[in-house]
Structures are given as structure tokens and as C-alpha cells.
Design a protein around this motif. Structure first.
Motif, mmCIF file in Angstrom:
data_model
loop_
_atom_site.group_PDB
_atom_site.id
_atom_site.type_symbol
_atom_site.label_atom_id
_atom_site.label_comp_id
_atom_site.label_asym_id
_atom_site.label_seq_id
_atom_site.Cartn_x
_atom_site.Cartn_y
_atom_site.Cartn_z
ATOM 1 N N ASN A 177 49.183 103.916 19.506
ATOM 2 C CA ASN A 177 50.532 103.475 19.157
ATOM 3 C C ASN A 177 51.526 103.607 20.303
ATOM 4 O OD1 ASN A 177 50.873 102.624 16.221
ATOM 5 N ND2 ASN A 177 49.486 104.380 16.082
ATOM 6 N N ILE A 178 51.024 103.710 21.526
ATOM 7 C CA ILE A 178 51.942 103.733 22.679
ATOM 8 C C ILE A 178 52.258 102.290 23.064
ATOM 9 C CG2 ILE A 178 52.323 104.480 25.048
ATOM 10 C CD1 ILE A 178 50.073 106.561 24.616
ATOM 11 N N ILE A 179 53.462 101.874 22.828
ATOM 12 C CA ILE A 179 53.876 100.516 23.208
ATOM 13 C C ILE A 179 54.010 100.464 24.740
ATOM 14 C CG2 ILE A 179 55.717 98.791 22.941
ATOM 15 C CD1 ILE A 179 56.373 100.157 20.235
ATOM 16 N N PHE A 180 53.537 99.408 25.356
ATOM 17 C CA PHE A 180 53.556 99.207 26.819
ATOM 18 C C PHE A 180 52.719 100.271 27.555
ATOM 19 C CE2 PHE A 180 58.126 97.985 25.705
ATOM 20 C CZ PHE A 180 57.783 96.686 25.372
ATOM 21 N N HIS A 181 51.667 100.749 26.930
ATOM 22 C CA HIS A 181 50.881 101.840 27.520
ATOM 23 C C HIS A 181 50.379 101.490 28.925
ATOM 24 C CE1 HIS A 181 47.269 104.783 27.057
ATOM 25 N NE2 HIS A 181 48.116 105.160 27.975
ATOM 26 N N GLN A 182 49.644 100.363 29.039
ATOM 27 C CA GLN A 182 49.065 100.012 30.345
ATOM 28 C C GLN A 182 50.134 99.716 31.395
ATOM 29 O OE1 GLN A 182 46.103 100.736 31.060
ATOM 30 N NE2 GLN A 182 45.712 101.243 28.917
#
Ligand code: FES
Length: 350
Positions: free
Chosen positions: A163-168
Motif C-alpha cells: 500500500n505504498i503509493i509511488f513506492h518505486q
């Protein structure tokens, strides 16, 4: 690149890409038909987007997750349980969908909230949870793209790694820029190398021990922002260096100086639409306008965006904020319908 002109009431944009960020969050890229950049904006600002619900456009405000340097606008929308608009966006908007958009607005932006230099160099903390990441992500990317030497700590908390948005992209920024330090705290860190916990004063001190020396930009759910603000204040942050986004509704509280309504029910007349709507005294003008089914646009419902501006030509309302209205407009009788309660019969122009 050229920029399209648009009226204050907005423009229609086409969805050119849809990116699934997490299971319940999508980013939409938006561009005008002729390919020119639709608006200029300051990182941190939001646009209001209209979705048709039961035959009329419901507007909601979404922070821009793109930067002014990008050719397209991008918003990032997370599904909200029971959210009429967010669920329609996540479920139904596809490449090619056309959407009415109101011009960017919002005071939580880098033009109005510049970082304060401390001993010659600006140090900032971008602090977010959940979908609150969108405006601070835009701000941080903007600085990095502009080769700013601002020392950025980016602290984001999420339920778990999925659920980490913009992880990469965040990992990439951390890899590419010495002045960008990424700190992620997960409520459930199973399968990740990030620390596990719930962000509180102890974690804040542990992850960003020098936060009181930084300018802080905060965005997230309401309770999260209240908690963070209090940890920061108690931790010695000079609150002149504190900025936060807020979409909290601003219904005015009755005050001792409020004039008592002459009667419990008042009438709201909108002559240009031949409408006359009964309403409770002390209720919101915006509610009466919606009940009257006149085309008022209520994008943020928080006194921020100005989309519900209307002119009270007779009668009395009490406003909790005038948001983006100019002193001249207020003098002329303009109010924000979402932030004004009815004190008498009124006549209104949209
Ligand atoms: S709806 Fe945004 S200011 Fe009223």
C-alpha cells in the motif's frame, strides 16, 4: 510547451493514461484535446474534477501528483469506503474518458509556503500518510527536478508494503539524489526491509531527529494530521515553518455574536433559475442550493477552492471563511456557499 487557456469555470480534459498504484489507488494522467499543457500550477495545489452521479456533476478536489514540468496533469485517487466519487473514478475512468476540471487552487503550495532557510540551507520534512502523499510528492519532485539543493527528508507511513503509493519512484529518487532521504514506516512490515510501527512522537524522533530544524509539509487523514501537528509542536518546531493541507469542512460554529434567526425556516431565492428553496435557519447555503437543484459547483466543500462562489444580493449569511475571495469581492457581497450559514431569507446570484 504552449498552455491552453480556460475559463474560470473549467475545461474538459481527456484521460490519457491510467496507472494502478496500489490495489485501491489509481493515478490518472489528463491532457487537453490539442495536446497543450492545460494549466499552470504550483506544486501542492489541487484540481477539482467532476464525475456524473445521478445526472449531475459531483465535484471533488484532488491534489496534483505531477509537477509543473510534466506535459500532463496527474491526480492520484484512493478508493474511499462509501465514497460516491472516488469509487466511480477508481472503477470507471479509463483511457479516453473525458472529465470536467476546474482550474488549480489551494494555498498549500510552494509559492505560498516556501521553505525557510536555516543557517544558510533549507531543510524540509515532507510528512504524509496514505493518499496524503500526493501533494508532498509533487513538491519534492519539483525541487529535485529543479536541481534544488534543499535537504529533503520524506517520511511516509502506510499500512504495508503493497500500500505504498509511488513506492518505486520514491526508491528511485532516493537512489538518484543525495539530498533526498526516504523514510518509510509500515504498520505491517512483513516481507519488507522497512521498520514496522505506528507513527508517534517516539518514531518521529527516531526517524527524523532534527525535525525541529526543518520546514514541515504535512498531509494525510485528519486524525493523523492532528497527531503529527501536536508531536511537532511539542518537539519544539517553530510553527512558522509548519504547513499543512486541509480539506476539513468549515461549517461555521454558532457564535455569541451571531444574530439569532428571526424564524426557524428561511427562504433561499435564486432568481436567475426561477428557484425558491425553503431551508433551516443556520443550515449551509450550499445545502439549500443543492436542494434547489441549481448548478452550484461544490468541489472541496471546505472553503478552499472558490468553486461555490456566489453573490448574496439581499438577506444575511454568516461565513466562517472567505477562502480565495478578494476583499473587493467580499465587499460586493460574494460568499462561499459551502462556508456560509443562513441567517435570514436570502436572494442569491450564481
Ligand atoms: S466548494 Fe470549495 S470553496 Fe466552497
Amino acid at each position: 510547451m504552449q498552455q491552453a487557456t480556460c475559463s474560470a469555470r473549467g475545461i474538459t480534459l481527456r484521460c490519457s493514461a491510467r496507472i494502478q498504484e496500489t490495489a485501491d489507488t489509481v493515478s490518472l494522467r489528463l491532457r487537453s484535446h490539442d495536446g497543450v499543457r492545460p494549466f499552470s500550477f504550483h506544486p501542492g495545489q489541487f484540481i477539482s474534477l467532476g464525475i456524473e452521479v445521478d445526472g449531475r456533476n459531483e465535484y471533488r478536489a484532488y491534489s496534483l501528483s505531477s509537477t509543473p514540468q510534466d506535459d500532463e496533469l496527474q491526480i492520484t485517487v484512493k478508493r474511499v469506503p462509501g465514497g460516491v466519487v472516488s469509487n466511480r473514478i477508481v472503477d470507471n475512468i479509463e483511457v479516453g474518458s473525458e472529465l470536467p476540471i476546474l482550474a488549480p487552487a489551494g494555498e498549500f503550495n510552494l509559492n505560498q509556503c516556501p521553505p525557510v532557510a536555516n543557517h544558510g540551507r533549507s531543510k524540509v520534512l515532507m510528512l504524509s500518510a496514505g493518499c496524503g502523499i500526493t501533494p508532498v510528492y509533487s513538491m519534492a519532485r519539483h525541487w529535485l527536478e529543479q536541481h534544488s539543493d534543499i535537504d529533503i527528508v520524506f517520511l511516509h507511513t502506510a499500512r504495508d508494503q503493497a500500500n505504498i503509493i509511488f513506492h518505486q519512484p520514491l526508491e528511485q529518487l532516493a537512489q538518484n539524489h543525495d539530498n533526498f532521504s526516504l523514510k518509510l514506516l509500515l504498520n505491517d512490515a512483513t516481507g519488507s526491509h522497512y521498520p514496522e510501527g505506528f507513527l508517534d512522537a517516539a518514531w518521529l524522533n527516531k526517524l527524523v531527529p532534527d525535525f525541529s530544524e526543518r520546514s514541515v509539509y504535512l498531509c494525510g487523514p485528519e486524525q493523523f494530521m492532528q497527531d503529527m501537528r501536536s508531536y511537532l509542536e511539542q518537539g519544539g518546531l517553530d510553527m512558522d515553518r509548519f504547513y499543512q493541507e486541509s480539506f476539513t469542512p468549515t461549517k461555521p460554529e454558532p457564535t455569541a455574536s451571531s444574530t439569532s434567526p428571526a424564524h426557524d425556516s428561511v427562504q433561499v431565492v435564486i432568481p436567475q433559475f426561477g428557484a425558491s428553496q425553503p431551508a433551516d435557519a443556520d443550515s449551509l447555503l450550499s445545502e439549500a442550493l443543492e436542494d434547489a437543484e441549481v448548478p452550484v459547483i461544490l468541489a472541496c466543500r471546505s472553503g478552499i477552492c472558490g468553486s461555490c462562489k456566489c453573490k448574496v444580493t439581499s438577506g444575511e449569511v454568516e461565513s466562517s471563511t472567505h477562502g480565495p475571495l478578494t476583499p473587493e469581492e467580499v465587499e460586493q457581497g460574494y460568499v462561499l456557499a459551502c462556508s456560509s450559514t443562513l441567517k435570514s431569507d436570502v436572494t442569491v446570484e450564481l
